[in-house]
Design a protein around this motif. Structure first.
Motif, short mmCIF file in Angstrom:
data_model
loop_
_atom_site.label_atom_id
_atom_site.label_comp_id
_atom_site.label_asym_id
_atom_site.label_seq_id
_atom_site.Cartn_x
_atom_site.Cartn_y
_atom_site.Cartn_z
N ARG A 149 0.84 -1.20 0.00
CA ARG A 149 0.00 0.00 0.00
C ARG A 149 0.87 1.25 0.00
O ARG A 149 0.61 2.22 -0.72
CB ARG A 149 -0.95 0.01 1.20
CG ARG A 149 -1.95 1.15 1.15
CD ARG A 149 -2.97 1.20 2.30
NE ARG A 149 -3.39 -0.09 2.82
CZ ARG A 149 -3.00 -0.61 3.99
NH1 ARG A 149 -2.17 0.06 4.78
NH2 ARG A 149 -3.44 -1.78 4.40
N ALA A 150 1.93 1.24 0.81
CA ALA A 150 2.83 2.40 0.87
C ALA A 150 3.47 2.67 -0.49
O ALA A 150 3.58 3.81 -0.92
CB ALA A 150 3.91 2.17 1.93
N ILE A 151 3.86 1.60 -1.20
CA ILE A 151 4.47 1.76 -2.52
C ILE A 151 3.44 2.32 -3.50
O ILE A 151 3.74 3.24 -4.27
CB ILE A 151 5.06 0.43 -3.02
CG1 ILE A 151 6.27 0.04 -2.17
CG2 ILE A 151 5.44 0.51 -4.50
CD1 ILE A 151 6.78 -1.37 -2.41
N LYS A 152 2.23 1.79 -3.46
CA LYS A 152 1.17 2.26 -4.37
C LYS A 152 0.82 3.73 -4.11
O LYS A 152 0.47 4.46 -5.02
CB LYS A 152 -0.07 1.40 -4.24
CG LYS A 152 0.09 0.03 -4.83
CD LYS A 152 -1.14 -0.82 -4.59
CE LYS A 152 -0.88 -2.25 -5.01
NZ LYS A 152 -1.97 -3.15 -4.63
N CYS A 178 5.29 10.06 -5.92
CA CYS A 178 6.40 10.30 -6.82
C CYS A 178 5.86 10.30 -8.25
O CYS A 178 4.73 9.87 -8.49
CB CYS A 178 7.49 9.23 -6.65
SG CYS A 178 6.95 7.55 -6.95
N SER A 179 6.66 10.76 -9.18
CA SER A 179 6.21 10.81 -10.57
C SER A 179 6.05 9.39 -11.12
O SER A 179 6.68 8.44 -10.66
CB SER A 179 7.21 11.59 -11.42
OG SER A 179 8.41 10.86 -11.55
N SER A 196 15.06 3.91 -1.10
CA SER A 196 15.30 5.14 -0.35
C SER A 196 14.03 5.98 -0.28
O SER A 196 13.67 6.49 0.79
CB SER A 196 16.42 5.96 -0.99
OG SER A 196 17.62 5.24 -0.98
N PHE A 197 13.35 6.12 -1.41
CA PHE A 197 12.13 6.93 -1.44
C PHE A 197 11.07 6.34 -0.53
O PHE A 197 10.41 7.06 0.23
CB PHE A 197 11.61 7.02 -2.89
CG PHE A 197 10.67 8.16 -3.12
CD1 PHE A 197 11.16 9.39 -3.53
CD2 PHE A 197 9.31 8.01 -2.94
CE1 PHE A 197 10.29 10.46 -3.74
CE2 PHE A 197 8.44 9.06 -3.15
CZ PHE A 197 8.93 10.30 -3.55
N LEU A 198 10.89 5.02 -0.60
CA LEU A 198 9.89 4.35 0.23
C LEU A 198 10.23 4.46 1.71
O LEU A 198 9.38 4.81 2.53
CB LEU A 198 9.81 2.87 -0.16
CG LEU A 198 8.97 1.96 0.75
CD1 LEU A 198 7.49 2.36 0.67
CD2 LEU A 198 9.17 0.50 0.38
#
Length: 140
Positions: free
Chosen positions: A35-38, A42-43, A79-81
């Protein structure tokens, strides 16, 4: 202590990890990591470059299997996640992942340099053999 290669692996010469491994080491439910990734803000191009949706067969009752989704992610994706993960344990795991990515990247770079060196040596050897052949052929 977890070995760095338990956290990341090389795929097509690039270090990657998975949402499954992230969930395990950050003690989160995998569905929450998905869910966090979805929901990352981010672009679309960044998401496509750094998160690859994958599927694996998972055994369920009576020996049946079903497809289960997970993501492979690059260092940038990781890193972004994980920037949003907080707490002392999260900080420790972030450091471990960064170290693992660095070590694997270093190994990949070393292997590439070694391969290039071998290719250069083979070219030199072939050229030497070619010149010897030409010299022998000239005297026949």
């Amino acid at each position: 202590m977890t070995k760095p290669l338990d956290l990341v692996c090389l795929k097509d010469g690039q270090p990657v990890t998975t949402s499954l491994i992230v969930a395990e080491h950050f003690t989160k439910e995998h569905k929450d990591v998905l869910r966090a990734i979805k929901n990352l803000e981010c672009s679309h191009p960044f998401h496509e470059r750094n998160f690859a949706l994958m599927f694996q067969d998972v055994e369920i009752a009576n020996g049946a299997t079903r497809q289960s989704a997970y993501y492979e992610m690059t260092r940038d994706g990781f890193s972004f996640l994980c920037m949003g993960f907080t707490g002392k344990n999260a900080a420790i795991w972030k450091e471990n992942y960064i170290d693992a990515f660095n070590q694997l990247e270093l190994q990949a770079t070393h292997q590439t340099a070694h391969s290039e060196s071998l290719i250069h040596q083979l070219k030199d050897k072939l050229m030497t053999q070619h010149l010897r052949y030409r010299q022998v052929y000239r005297y026949l």
